[in-house]
Design a protein around this motif. Sequence first.
Motif, PDB file in Angstrom:
ATOM      1  N   HIS A 287       0.851  -1.182   0.000  1.00 47.36           N
ATOM      2  CA  HIS A 287       0.000   0.000   0.000  1.00 47.36           C
ATOM      3  C   HIS A 287       0.892   1.239   0.000  1.00 47.36           C
ATOM      4  N   GLN A 289       1.362   5.308   1.050  1.00 49.87           N
ATOM      5  CA  GLN A 289       0.911   6.454   1.841  1.00 49.87           C
ATOM      6  C   GLN A 289       1.604   7.717   1.345  1.00 49.87           C
ATOM      7  N   ASN A 311      -5.365  -5.907   5.601  1.00 53.51           N
ATOM      8  CA  ASN A 311      -4.787  -4.649   6.070  1.00 53.51           C
ATOM      9  C   ASN A 311      -3.880  -4.821   7.284  1.00 53.51           C
ATOM     10  N   TRP A 496      -2.076  10.517   8.826  1.00 51.34           N
ATOM     11  CA  TRP A 496      -3.481  10.387   8.431  1.00 51.34           C
ATOM     12  C   TRP A 496      -4.156  11.737   8.186  1.00 51.34           C
ATOM     13  N   ARG A 500      -4.221   8.054   4.238  1.00 55.25           N
ATOM     14  CA  ARG A 500      -3.781   6.770   4.745  1.00 55.25           C
ATOM     15  C   ARG A 500      -3.182   5.947   3.612  1.00 55.25           C
ATOM     16  N   GLU A 502      -2.976   3.261   0.920  1.00 51.24           N
ATOM     17  CA  GLU A 502      -3.995   2.611   0.093  1.00 51.24           C
ATOM     18  C   GLU A 502      -3.328   1.744  -0.971  1.00 51.24           C
ATOM     19  N   ARG A 506      -2.583   7.769  -4.547  1.00 49.57           N
ATOM     20  CA  ARG A 506      -3.490   8.829  -5.000  1.00 49.57           C
ATOM     21  C   ARG A 506      -2.812  10.178  -4.831  1.00 49.57           C
ATOM     22  N   VAL A 515      -9.869  11.254   6.580  1.00 50.54           N
ATOM     23  CA  VAL A 515      -8.733  10.364   6.821  1.00 50.54           C
ATOM     24  C   VAL A 515      -8.195  10.494   8.240  1.00 50.54           C
ATOM     25  N   GLU A 522       0.483   2.951  11.151  1.00 49.89           N
ATOM     26  CA  GLU A 522       0.802   2.727   9.756  1.00 49.89           C
ATOM     27  C   GLU A 522       2.290   2.594   9.494  1.00 49.89           C
TER      28      GLU A 522
END
Length: 525
Positions: A287, A289, A311, A496, A500, A502, A506, A515, A522
Amino acid sequence: MTLTTRLLGLAFASADTLVEVDPKGVVAFAIGAGAVAGEDAGATWTGRPLLDLLHDGASTLTALQGMKAGVRIPATSILVAAGPDRVRRASFRAFVLPQMAPAVSCAISYEGPAFALEDLETRPLLEPEDFLADAGRVLESNPDLALSFLDITGLENVTGEAADRLNRRIEATLQSAAVEGSSASQVTGVRFALLRPANDRRDIAAEIVEAGRAEGLSLGAEAFSSPVPPGSDSLCVLRAMRFAIEGCLKGDGLANPQIAFADSLKRTFRDAETFRSLVKSREFQVHYQPIVHLDSRAVHHFEALTRFNGNNGPAEAIRMAEELDMIESFDLAVAEKVLKRMRQPGAGLLKMAINVSGASLGDDTYVEQLLRMTAGAPEERRRLMVEVTETSAVADIEAADRRLAALREAGIKVCIDDFGAGAAAFDYLRKLSVDSVKIDGAIVRDIQTDQRSKAMLHSIVEMCRSMRLETIAEMIETDGVAAELKAAGVEYGQGWLFGRAEAEPRTQLSSPSMVRRKGAVEAWG
């Protein structure tokens, strides 16, 4: 001169006492000198168990009982009983003559005069951490072992010189029972641990009780033992030992440490095989961040964070991989996945940070493989950052610096992760050539409520500014913290508040309210 007389003379030229031991461990024949001056071994030793004649001779008897015809064991050091609480050092050799098997022929050569048992030099018991470090070496060279625990009650009532004498007796008993070349440990006030030969049947609990009786004390002792399965991976065994001993050190302790060790060993074997399979098949997720410019809140790059079983964070799996020497293959598998994502159509100019354990920098393999993965793609290297984590300390910092310098020369940036969390961080900063520092979240989250954290943050930022290093702050949860970090001079932020981790990176971030952190951690490791 008869042949027998001549052979006897030759034998005594290299020994003080000749002994024949029968299959039951009893002296069937003896000739020569006893351990006490003027003693005739033939008169006083014949018919007695060999164990009665030696101090802590269980391992010697075990070796004799396992001998085959025509086999000679090398010289070993023994202690021969020389009267009440006195011993004499000697060299011991044994041979099984085929015509006399299974009887064993033994030769004893004394080394120096007899001395008091209390003067016997004994290695001090180790602290638990030192015992585990020593066990790593012992496990590599001794395949047939058992981990034993010994609980002794009644020690709390012993003081003064009696306590000193008793402690020396306990140390001597445990160290003599420990496998050759290793030491025992006092884990707690009443619990001791040692590695023993797996086939050792010596009753050390009874010996401890007898040692207390010799001092006029009433002790209780109970021994627990769990054998190490033949062919076991020594690192798995060491991890299971650590689990059992750490359990003993907890407030409520462990009622059955030997069961905890055996269960942990089975679980470690299973988890290690599962982890190897996951890495080999690449059945884990990555993922991403976002890490943003604190000035503009625009995404600068992403940190790649691994996930197992949906997760779930990888902290426990990472610790296991580092302890079992599997982390390098995992770090490379993560890099491979991240590079594959960077090469997908539409990835644009995504920049990524990947983590590398300090353990993976122990040799050239990680750096060589990463450079091979990015060979012929200089633009990829310029979009890549390696974050050196402190979950496992770098053993040779100078060598690691040379390896990291090769990455930087190729265009890959290097960052020190979780700066301020551990004692090694400042040593890393002093000796490793890096481009940036990521300030540990434990410092960041408290800067508005704790003056020490705030002062530490400002000191780190000022130090990095003087060294021309970029700064990244992690675990940013509120706009107030982000504003304070920006005012202090921190350039980049992660947390956050901004987004977060993913499955897909993004670049367009959600609003902070969507968020907001809800207690999850994390950070990698």
